[in-house]
Scaffold this active site. Structure first.
Site, mmCIF file in Angstrom:
data_model
loop_
_atom_site.group_PDB
_atom_site.id
_atom_site.type_symbol
_atom_site.label_atom_id
_atom_site.label_comp_id
_atom_site.label_asym_id
_atom_site.label_seq_id
_atom_site.Cartn_x
_atom_site.Cartn_y
_atom_site.Cartn_z
ATOM 1 N N PRO A 11 1.289 -1.247 0.184
ATOM 2 C CA PRO A 11 -0.079 -0.187 0.003
ATOM 3 C C PRO A 11 0.692 1.035 0.626
ATOM 4 O O PRO A 11 1.598 1.488 0.318
ATOM 5 C CB PRO A 11 -0.369 0.261 1.319
ATOM 6 C CG PRO A 11 0.083 -1.584 1.915
ATOM 7 C CD PRO A 11 0.571 -1.827 1.294
ATOM 8 N N ASN A 12 0.585 1.850 -0.234
ATOM 9 C CA ASN A 12 0.765 3.588 -0.841
ATOM 10 C C ASN A 12 2.172 4.252 -1.758
ATOM 11 O O ASN A 12 2.712 5.115 -1.581
ATOM 12 C CB ASN A 12 0.992 4.334 0.785
ATOM 13 C CG ASN A 12 -0.545 4.247 1.211
ATOM 14 O OD1 ASN A 12 -1.470 4.350 0.547
ATOM 15 N ND2 ASN A 12 -0.331 4.030 2.450
ATOM 16 N N ARG A 19 4.917 11.073 -2.728
ATOM 17 C CA ARG A 19 4.094 11.242 -0.626
ATOM 18 C C ARG A 19 5.310 11.249 -0.311
ATOM 19 O O ARG A 19 7.176 10.233 0.058
ATOM 20 C CB ARG A 19 4.037 9.768 -0.773
ATOM 21 C CG ARG A 19 3.461 9.444 1.566
ATOM 22 C CD ARG A 19 3.367 7.990 1.212
ATOM 23 N NE ARG A 19 2.893 7.372 2.022
ATOM 24 C CZ ARG A 19 3.899 5.999 3.368
ATOM 25 N NH1 ARG A 19 4.173 5.468 1.715
ATOM 26 N NH2 ARG A 19 3.478 5.828 4.003
ATOM 27 N N TYR A 24 11.392 8.592 1.781
ATOM 28 C CA TYR A 24 11.063 7.511 0.267
ATOM 29 C C TYR A 24 11.599 8.502 -0.719
ATOM 30 O O TYR A 24 12.305 7.763 -1.510
ATOM 31 C CB TYR A 24 9.318 7.606 0.061
ATOM 32 C CG TYR A 24 8.497 6.780 1.372
ATOM 33 C CD1 TYR A 24 8.988 5.364 2.077
ATOM 34 C CD2 TYR A 24 7.950 7.743 2.251
ATOM 35 C CE1 TYR A 24 7.999 4.843 3.529
ATOM 36 C CE2 TYR A 24 6.806 6.792 3.328
ATOM 37 C CZ TYR A 24 7.573 5.667 3.609
ATOM 38 O OH TYR A 24 6.717 5.291 4.641
ATOM 39 N N ASN A 75 8.004 -5.659 -0.985
ATOM 40 C CA ASN A 75 8.292 -4.680 -0.330
ATOM 41 C C ASN A 75 6.549 -4.336 0.109
ATOM 42 O O ASN A 75 5.727 -4.067 -0.703
ATOM 43 C CB ASN A 75 8.671 -3.115 -1.372
ATOM 44 C CG ASN A 75 8.824 -2.119 0.168
ATOM 45 O OD1 ASN A 75 7.982 -1.960 0.844
ATOM 46 N ND2 ASN A 75 9.192 -0.952 -0.548
ATOM 47 N N ALA A 78 2.956 -0.618 4.484
ATOM 48 C CA ALA A 78 2.640 -1.427 5.841
ATOM 49 C C ALA A 78 2.154 -2.602 6.110
ATOM 50 O O ALA A 78 2.030 -2.838 7.866
ATOM 51 C CB ALA A 78 1.283 -0.553 6.428
ATOM 52 N N GLU A 99 12.649 -10.039 1.699
ATOM 53 C CA GLU A 99 12.188 -8.074 2.215
ATOM 54 C C GLU A 99 13.269 -7.215 1.909
ATOM 55 O O GLU A 99 14.152 -6.835 2.456
ATOM 56 C CB GLU A 99 11.966 -8.476 3.243
ATOM 57 C CG GLU A 99 10.869 -7.170 3.639
ATOM 58 C CD GLU A 99 11.087 -7.319 5.725
ATOM 59 O OE1 GLU A 99 10.032 -6.458 5.825
ATOM 60 O OE2 GLU A 99 11.265 -8.672 5.900
ATOM 61 N N HIS A 101 12.674 -2.418 1.840
ATOM 62 C CA HIS A 101 12.090 -1.176 2.682
ATOM 63 C C HIS A 101 13.350 0.509 2.153
ATOM 64 O O HIS A 101 13.990 -0.296 2.253
ATOM 65 C CB HIS A 101 11.447 -1.367 3.919
ATOM 66 C CG HIS A 101 11.220 -2.538 4.592
ATOM 67 N ND1 HIS A 101 9.330 -2.380 4.328
ATOM 68 C CD2 HIS A 101 11.361 -3.175 5.304
ATOM 69 C CE1 HIS A 101 8.826 -3.472 4.547
ATOM 70 N NE2 HIS A 101 9.269 -4.425 5.366
ATOM 71 N N ARG A 108 12.585 4.234 12.533
ATOM 72 C CA ARG A 108 10.977 5.545 12.546
ATOM 73 C C ARG A 108 10.632 5.442 13.935
ATOM 74 O O ARG A 108 11.341 4.113 14.407
ATOM 75 C CB ARG A 108 10.453 4.780 10.772
ATOM 76 C CG ARG A 108 11.186 5.487 9.739
ATOM 77 C CD ARG A 108 11.157 5.412 9.102
ATOM 78 N NE ARG A 108 9.618 5.638 8.666
ATOM 79 C CZ ARG A 108 8.348 5.730 7.797
ATOM 80 N NH1 ARG A 108 8.631 4.727 6.694
ATOM 81 N NH2 ARG A 108 7.229 6.435 8.074
#
Length: 158
Positions: A11-12, A19, A24, A75, A78, A99, A101, A108
């Protein structure tokens, strides 16, 4: 090598480039897809990149990975921190998993420090921005080649 690597984005990530660019970066998802296809081709891989804001789509795509898929780079965004279904699907298909990110999730918010995917992943790349996908493809090419070498060296059952 001619294996397909499935790259899944959660998502996103469709909003990359606009964003939170301080977190990012300014590179769009389309630009990342292009760089993944270029790097994959250089490594002898076919790259199938998909993005969805829906957890069920990600689970379906993982479950549909056929014999041509040599591994999955994910990735989950969330969903990394909330989904049990995604790692269950990854475990069920039994493919190599990396994985990725873009941001350093460990620098964070505390809720981002836990990943449900990491325990089923062969490797995790965090905090290197879009370059993380390049590194994941290089690592996946090695994992796929090692699996082929092992399969070729193993005697047939029976």
């Amino acid at each position: 090598m001619s294996a397909t690597v499935l790259i899944l984005n959660g998502p996103n990530l469709n909003l990359l480039g606009r964003r939170e660019p301080a977190v990012y970066g300014r590179e769009t998802l389309d630009a990342i897809v292009g760089r993944c296809r270029t790097r994959g081709a250089a490594l002898g891989l076919t790259v199938d990149v998909r993005q969805s804001n829906h957890e069920g789509d990600l689970v379906d795509w993982i479950q549909q990975a056929g014999p041509e898929v040599g591994g999955i780079i994910i990735n989950a965004a969330a969903y990394t921190h909330t989904s049990v279904a995604i790692p269950d699907a990854l475990r069920a298909v039994g493919l190599p998993v990396i994985e990725v990110h873009l941001s350093n999730v460990h620098a964070r918010e505390a809720f981002r420090h836990h990943s449900f995917i990491s325990p089923v992943a062969d490797g995790v790349i965090v905090g290197l921005g879009p370059q993380g996908y390049d590194l994941a493809l290089e690592a996946m090419a090695r994992l796929i080649q090692e699996a082929k070498t092992l399969a070729a060296a193993s005697p047939p059952p029976g």
